[in-house]
Write a protein that holds these residues in place. Structure first.
Motif, PDB file in Angstrom:
ATOM      1  N   UNK A 167     -12.189   9.838 -10.755  1.00 44.05           N
ATOM      2  CA  UNK A 167     -11.140   8.848 -10.505  1.00 44.05           C
ATOM      3  C   UNK A 167      -9.850   9.536 -10.056  1.00 44.05           C
ATOM      4  N   UNK A 168      -9.491  10.599 -10.796  1.00 44.09           N
ATOM      5  CA  UNK A 168      -8.233  11.279 -10.505  1.00 44.09           C
ATOM      6  C   UNK A 168      -8.266  11.928  -9.123  1.00 44.09           C
ATOM      7  N   UNK A 169      -9.322  12.679  -8.844  1.00 45.35           N
ATOM      8  CA  UNK A 169      -9.396  13.351  -7.551  1.00 45.35           C
ATOM      9  C   UNK A 169      -9.509  12.350  -6.403  1.00 45.35           C
ATOM     10  N   UNK A 170     -10.258  11.269  -6.631  1.00 42.64           N
ATOM     11  CA  UNK A 170     -10.367  10.236  -5.606  1.00 42.64           C
ATOM     12  C   UNK A 170      -9.021   9.618  -5.287  1.00 42.64           C
ATOM     13  N   UNK A 171      -8.227   9.348  -6.319  1.00 39.55           N
ATOM     14  CA  UNK A 171      -6.899   8.776  -6.088  1.00 39.55           C
ATOM     15  C   UNK A 171      -6.013   9.762  -5.329  1.00 39.55           C
ATOM     16  N   UNK A 172      -6.017  11.020  -5.762  1.00 39.06           N
ATOM     17  CA  UNK A 172      -5.166  12.015  -5.111  1.00 39.06           C
ATOM     18  C   UNK A 172      -5.567  12.230  -3.658  1.00 39.06           C
ATOM     19  N   UNK A 173      -6.826  11.983  -3.330  1.00 35.01           N
ATOM     20  CA  UNK A 173      -7.301  12.103  -1.952  1.00 35.01           C
ATOM     21  C   UNK A 173      -7.076  10.837  -1.132  1.00 35.01           C
ATOM     22  N   UNK A 174      -6.443   9.825  -1.752  1.00 37.28           N
ATOM     23  CA  UNK A 174      -6.157   8.587  -1.033  1.00 37.28           C
ATOM     24  C   UNK A 174      -7.312   7.618  -0.961  1.00 37.28           C
ATOM     25  N   UNK A 175      -8.352   7.831  -1.770  1.00 31.46           N
ATOM     26  CA  UNK A 175      -9.529   6.951  -1.732  1.00 31.46           C
ATOM     27  C   UNK A 175      -9.298   5.645  -2.493  1.00 31.46           C
ATOM     28  N   UNK A 176      -8.318   5.612  -3.403  1.00 34.61           N
ATOM     29  CA  UNK A 176      -8.015   4.425  -4.186  1.00 34.61           C
ATOM     30  C   UNK A 176      -6.525   4.131  -4.077  1.00 34.61           C
ATOM     31  N   UNK A 177      -6.184   2.838  -4.129  1.00 35.86           N
ATOM     32  CA  UNK A 177      -4.810   2.427  -3.871  1.00 35.86           C
ATOM     33  C   UNK A 177      -3.907   2.496  -5.089  1.00 35.86           C
ATOM     34  N   UNK A 178      -4.459   2.453  -6.270  1.00 32.31           N
ATOM     35  CA  UNK A 178      -3.657   2.696  -7.466  1.00 32.31           C
ATOM     36  C   UNK A 178      -4.552   3.219  -8.581  1.00 32.31           C
ATOM     37  N   UNK A 179      -3.904   3.845  -9.542  1.00 27.10           N
ATOM     38  CA  UNK A 179      -4.594   4.420 -10.698  1.00 27.10           C
ATOM     39  C   UNK A 179      -3.865   3.951 -11.937  1.00 27.10           C
ATOM     40  N   UNK A 180      -4.561   3.214 -12.793  1.00 30.20           N
ATOM     41  CA  UNK A 180      -3.943   2.730 -14.027  1.00 30.20           C
ATOM     42  C   UNK A 180      -4.447   3.549 -15.216  1.00 30.20           C
ATOM     43  N   UNK A 181      -3.506   3.887 -16.082  1.00 25.67           N
ATOM     44  CA  UNK A 181      -3.760   4.640 -17.305  1.00 25.67           C
ATOM     45  C   UNK A 181      -4.361   6.013 -16.987  1.00 25.67           C
ATOM     46  N   UNK A 182      -3.510   6.900 -16.514  1.00 25.96           N
ATOM     47  CA  UNK A 182      -3.928   8.285 -16.286  1.00 25.96           C
ATOM     48  C   UNK A 182      -4.534   8.827 -17.580  1.00 25.96           C
TER      49      UNK A 182
END
Length: 600
Positions: free
Chosen positions: A279-294
């Motif tokens: 989840x984290x790497x996908x978000x940092x790569x721009x694959x997801x538009x937001x990340x809730x509760x790191x």
């Protein structure tokens, strides 16, 4: 299993094909999301896991929804024209449906457009009573609708009851057997979303594989436990109305959305990503538009000294601290032979345990600063929360030691741990004292064990930890076989009753794992649940807090401040305390996403 493709996909594509040339040339607006666990069947009456509920609230329509921007939260009409007319005795609710709401296409309708009627809501609510479904949501209505015993004695969809009626096509009348201040919240849950009887009967036992609703989205492609695509419902009649605060960000969202048709994007692409790292790497790569509760274990990857790391902030990402409607607490079994009971010595032991807890260390080291100290069972944002209330039980090891010395725990073993008065022994006789705390067999569970060991050892209390899966601990807790356990509660609905019922005596063996049963508390709880939010109920809640802190069946720990991060191209984002997703309100700046992608 190959991807499932609903008829709705073809219908939408046909609608797009007949659009204007300008619309056809515009790139589609796509939200990229993930769910942390696999979905189950998409049937509102049956599903109860968060992943599936996140999808259901976008596919199906309850009568009411929450105002996206209002804080404290409040309800507004959804398929109903507004909030219902309520009789003076609080027993009869009359809803008026908006005409012109249609189910998404399905072969069960034989090519006709199928309008939603009040009778559809009667049918949908009755499904929660259907014994063949074993709905986990039946508690919302069971025993509350007038005459619903007839549905339980011998269930039939043909059975009419006075508590659930459709006097005409667009009017729904619900009568209760007794007032329930939280009843309207139940009518904003995915479980009360409207379904069509023709669809349910067209797919016997398979309704969860054929979700046909009226929501802002409809099902496109579906590859189970891997990928789900939701498509904008071309027949959606949802229009945004919100109540912004004075916050400029809220006002900007209101300006962008007020009066606009929902949803604002063309498609939502959802992946199942169970691993934190993915989840984290996908978000940092721009694959997801937001990340809730790191995840706590990965906070250092993105946050430094409570702020988003400069390289991420430089990419336009934004960090939000969101107070989740959640309370972490450590409960103690009031029937346990070591900790339980209402005598002064046992109260002193539990109080000393509460005084030993170091919330500052918990928040700083384990929660990485993303939590606040719990002063009572209620988290901020829940109706009934008092921001001025402060717990009379601070972190005070010196006072804890003094209490234990005074109430019979003054003798110590050679290794320095306290002994307890011997049961049935002569005055002054003692025996070893060992506390047993259950804990989850995870990395996080072990870290929490070490915090509790440090806190309890500081006041001379020996503790051992019994690790197991959380599901097994909960099973044992309901049987009264667990002495102590750290748990948490997330609001089912945003009212204080949902938290204070966790200590109500008759709920022992269910949500009341502490088995706390104090008449003074029970009486106040029963009085409070008959009142709406206001000064009278607030006073009762304050008195209940004092009783909790006097007898210490709980040690209130923390309320989580979720670390949420959004991408710079995402618009209208505001996390809601109760609803699972914001997808219907979100918009995407496609050009900004492309620029960001090229810059990486």
């Amino acid at each position: 299993m190959p991807p499932l493709r609903s008829l709705a996909t073809a219908v939408l594509f046909a609608a797009l094909a007949t659009g204007t040339a300008a619309a056809a040339a515009a790139p589609p607006k796509v939200l990229h999301m993930f769910l942390s666990t696999s979905e189950t069947g998409l049937d509102p009456a049956v599903a109860s896991d968060i992943a599936t509920l996140s999808l259901l609230e976008n596919l199906f329509d309850p009568l009411l929804r929450y105002d996206y921007l209002a804080r404290p939260v409040k309800l507004q009409g959804n398929t109903a024209t507004g909030l219902p007319e309520v009789s003076p005795d609080g027993l009869t609710y009359t809803f008026h449906l908006r005409p012109g709401i249609h189910f998404t296409p399905d072969p069960a309708f034989k090519g006709a457009k199928r309008e939603v009627t009040a009778a559809d809501y009667v049918y949908s609510i009755k499904r929660l009573y259907d014994p063949s479904l074993k709905s986990p949501w039946s508690f919302m209505f069971d025993g509350k609708l007038l005459g619903d015993a007839a549905l339980k004695d011998k269930f039939s969809y043909a059975t009419e009851i006075p508590g659930l009626q459709a006097p005409d096509r667009y009017t729904l009348r619900i009568r209760l057997s007794a007032p329930d201040n939280n009843f309207l919240f139940y009518l904003a849950t995915p479980a009360s979303g409207v379904v069509a009887r023709e669809v349910i009967e067209a797919y016997p036992g398979q309704a969860g594989n054929h979700p046909v609703g009226t929501g802002p989205f409809m099902l496109g492609d579906w590859k189970r436990s891997d990928r789900i695509v939701l498509l904008a419902n071309p027949d959606s009649t949802a229009v945004f109305h919100g109540t912004p605060s004075a916050d400029p960000a809220d006002r900007a969202i209101a300006k962008a959305l007020e009066g606009q048709r929902l949803p604002r994007v063309d498609r939502v692409e959802v992946k199942i990503v169970e691993e934190f790292q993915g989840r984290m790497l996908g978000f940092l790569n721009g694959e997801y538009d937001y990340l809730e509760q790191v995840p706590e274990s990965m906070t250092d990857m993105v946050i430094d000294n409570g702020k988003l790391k400069p390289d991420l902030a430089g990419r336009g990402m934004q960090l939000y601290r969101f107070p989740v409607l959640q309370t972490y607490y450590m409960w103690m079994n009031m029937q346990d032979p070591v900790l339980g009971g209402y005598g002064k010595d046992r109260i002193a032991l539990r109080r000393a345990i509460a005084l030993s807890y170091d919330s500052a260390e918990d928040i700083a080291l384990l929660k990485k600063g993303f939590a606040m100290k719990a002063e009572s069972p209620l988290p901020p944002g829940v109706l009934g929360y008092d921001p001025a209330y402060r717990s009379p039980v601070p972190h005070d090891p010196a006072l804890a030691n003094a209490l234990l010395d005074r109430y019979g725990y003054d003798k110590r073993d050679p290794d320095g741990f306290r002994r307890q008065p011997r049961r049935g022994g002569k005055p002054g006789e003692t025996e070893p004292l060992t506390l047993e705390m259950s804990s989850e067999a995870t990395v996080g569970g072990r870290l929490r064990d070490e915090l509790w060991r440090k806190c309890l050892n500081a006041v001379g209390l020996r503790v051992v930890f019994k690790s197991d899966k959380k599901t097994e601990i909960i099973k044992a807790s309901r049987l009264g076989k667990v002495q102590m356990f750290e748990s948490n509660w997330i609001a089912d609905f945003p009212d204080g009753d949902n938290f204070y019922q966790l200590l109500y005596g008759p709920n022992a063996g269910r949500a009341n794992y502490a088995r706390f049963d104090l008449p003074a508390y029970n009486i106040r709880y029963e009085q409070a649940r008959r009142l709406t939010d206001g000064p009278a109920r607030q006073q009762l809640y304050g008195e209940m807090n004092q009783l909790i802190h006097a007898y210490n069946p709980w040690v209130p720990l923390t309320h989580v401040l979720s670390a949420d991060i959004r991408q710079p191209w995402l618009k209208n984002y505001k996390r809601h305390p109760v609803e699972f997703t914001q997808w219907r309100y979100l918009d995407v700046d496609v050009a900004e996403r492309e620029r960001n992608s090229r810059a990486k």
